[in-house]
Design a protein around this motif. Structure first.
Motif, PDB file in Angstrom:
ATOM      1  N   VAL A  16      -1.184  11.475  -6.671  1.00 53.77           N
ATOM      2  CA  VAL A  16      -0.057  10.887  -5.951  1.00 53.77           C
ATOM      3  C   VAL A  16       1.205  11.097  -6.780  1.00 53.77           C
ATOM      4  N   HIS A  19       6.851   8.184  -6.742  1.00 51.58           N
ATOM      5  CA  HIS A  19       7.636   7.847  -5.558  1.00 51.58           C
ATOM      6  C   HIS A  19       9.106   8.153  -5.820  1.00 51.58           C
ATOM      7  N   ARG A  22      11.960   5.349  -6.152  1.00 52.25           N
ATOM      8  CA  ARG A  22      11.208   4.320  -6.864  1.00 52.25           C
ATOM      9  C   ARG A  22      12.003   3.032  -7.015  1.00 52.25           C
ATOM     10  N   THR A  75       4.919  -5.352  -3.669  1.00 56.20           N
ATOM     11  CA  THR A  75       3.681  -6.117  -3.529  1.00 56.20           C
ATOM     12  C   THR A  75       2.508  -5.323  -4.077  1.00 56.20           C
ATOM     13  N   ASP A  99       2.794  -9.583  -7.232  1.00 56.89           N
ATOM     14  CA  ASP A  99       3.962  -9.305  -6.407  1.00 56.89           C
ATOM     15  C   ASP A  99       5.214  -9.713  -7.190  1.00 56.89           C
ATOM     16  N   ASP A 133       2.051   0.698  -6.515  1.00 55.95           N
ATOM     17  CA  ASP A 133       2.188  -0.392  -5.549  1.00 55.95           C
ATOM     18  C   ASP A 133       0.948  -0.480  -4.654  1.00 55.95           C
ATOM     19  N   ALA A 134       0.961  -1.438  -3.742  1.00 56.86           N
ATOM     20  CA  ALA A 134      -0.196  -1.700  -2.869  1.00 56.86           C
ATOM     21  C   ALA A 134      -0.553  -0.505  -1.987  1.00 56.86           C
ATOM     22  N   GLU A 135       0.414   0.364  -1.690  1.00 57.16           N
ATOM     23  CA  GLU A 135       0.153   1.542  -0.867  1.00 57.16           C
ATOM     24  C   GLU A 135      -0.357   2.725  -1.692  1.00 57.16           C
ATOM     25  N   GLY A 136      -0.495   2.543  -3.001  1.00 59.74           N
ATOM     26  CA  GLY A 136      -0.990   3.607  -3.860  1.00 59.74           C
ATOM     27  C   GLY A 136       0.081   4.557  -4.360  1.00 59.74           C
ATOM     28  N   ARG A 137       1.347   4.222  -4.155  1.00 58.20           N
ATOM     29  CA  ARG A 137       2.436   5.077  -4.625  1.00 58.20           C
ATOM     30  C   ARG A 137       2.687   4.828  -6.109  1.00 58.20           C
TER      31      ARG A 137
END
Length: 157
Positions: A16, A19, A22, A75, A99, A133-137
């Motif tokens: 990944v 981001h 960021r 989060t 978070d 983060d929670a989305e894996g980014r």
């Protein structure tokens, strides 16, 4: 940590990309040792190869991660690190931080670990730590190196 977890930690950080927009900046890491001064691991400029620092084999160590949230709340923030020696991945860990809203700097101590010991554990380790983060980014990433030796380096006088 199971072998499956280590593989998924490594996969998450290597596949990944960081981001682009960021919202979290890794400010630095500190390593704490009972009865010794902390070792501060500065964030090197992008593309620079960090110089290794020395760790004494078998000592207990607690990592402290410092970061700042620049954008909106984040989060499910977690920190991962993946360690390799001589190009071979040998371990890592994943710690949920929680978070966080805009602001900081935040400073969180991770659970303590023991530095590997024994003749086969001595040598230079390449490590990367990432905030995800929670989305894996991957929101930010920091590479560093350390060398495990039989004893602490003597101060140069």
């Amino acid at each position: 940590m199971s072998e499956h977890s280590v593989a998924s930690v490594a996969d998450a950080a290597t596949t990944v990309p960081t981001h682009e927009g960021r919202t979290v900046r890794l400010l630095g890491l500190a390593l704490q040792f009972p009865g010794r001064e902390d070792i501060f691991v500065p964030v090197p400029p992008k593309g620079a190869t960090p110089a290794p620092f020395t760790l004494k084999e078998g000592t207990e160590c607690r990592a402290v991660v410092r970061f700042h949230v620049d954008g909106p709340s984040v989060t499910g923030l977690k920190v991962i690190d993946v360690r390799s020696m001589s190009g071979v991945e040998i371990g890592g860990r994943e710690v949920m931080l929680g978070d966080f809203r805009r602001g900081g700097p935040y400073e969180l101590a991770l659970p303590p670990e023991r530095v590997p010991s024994g003749p086969r554990a001595r040598g230079i380790y390449d490590v990367y730590a990432a905030l995800i983060d929670a989305e894996g980014r991957v929101l930010d990433r920091h590479d560093y190196r350390f060398e495990v030796k039989r004893d602490w380096e003597k101060p140069v006088r």
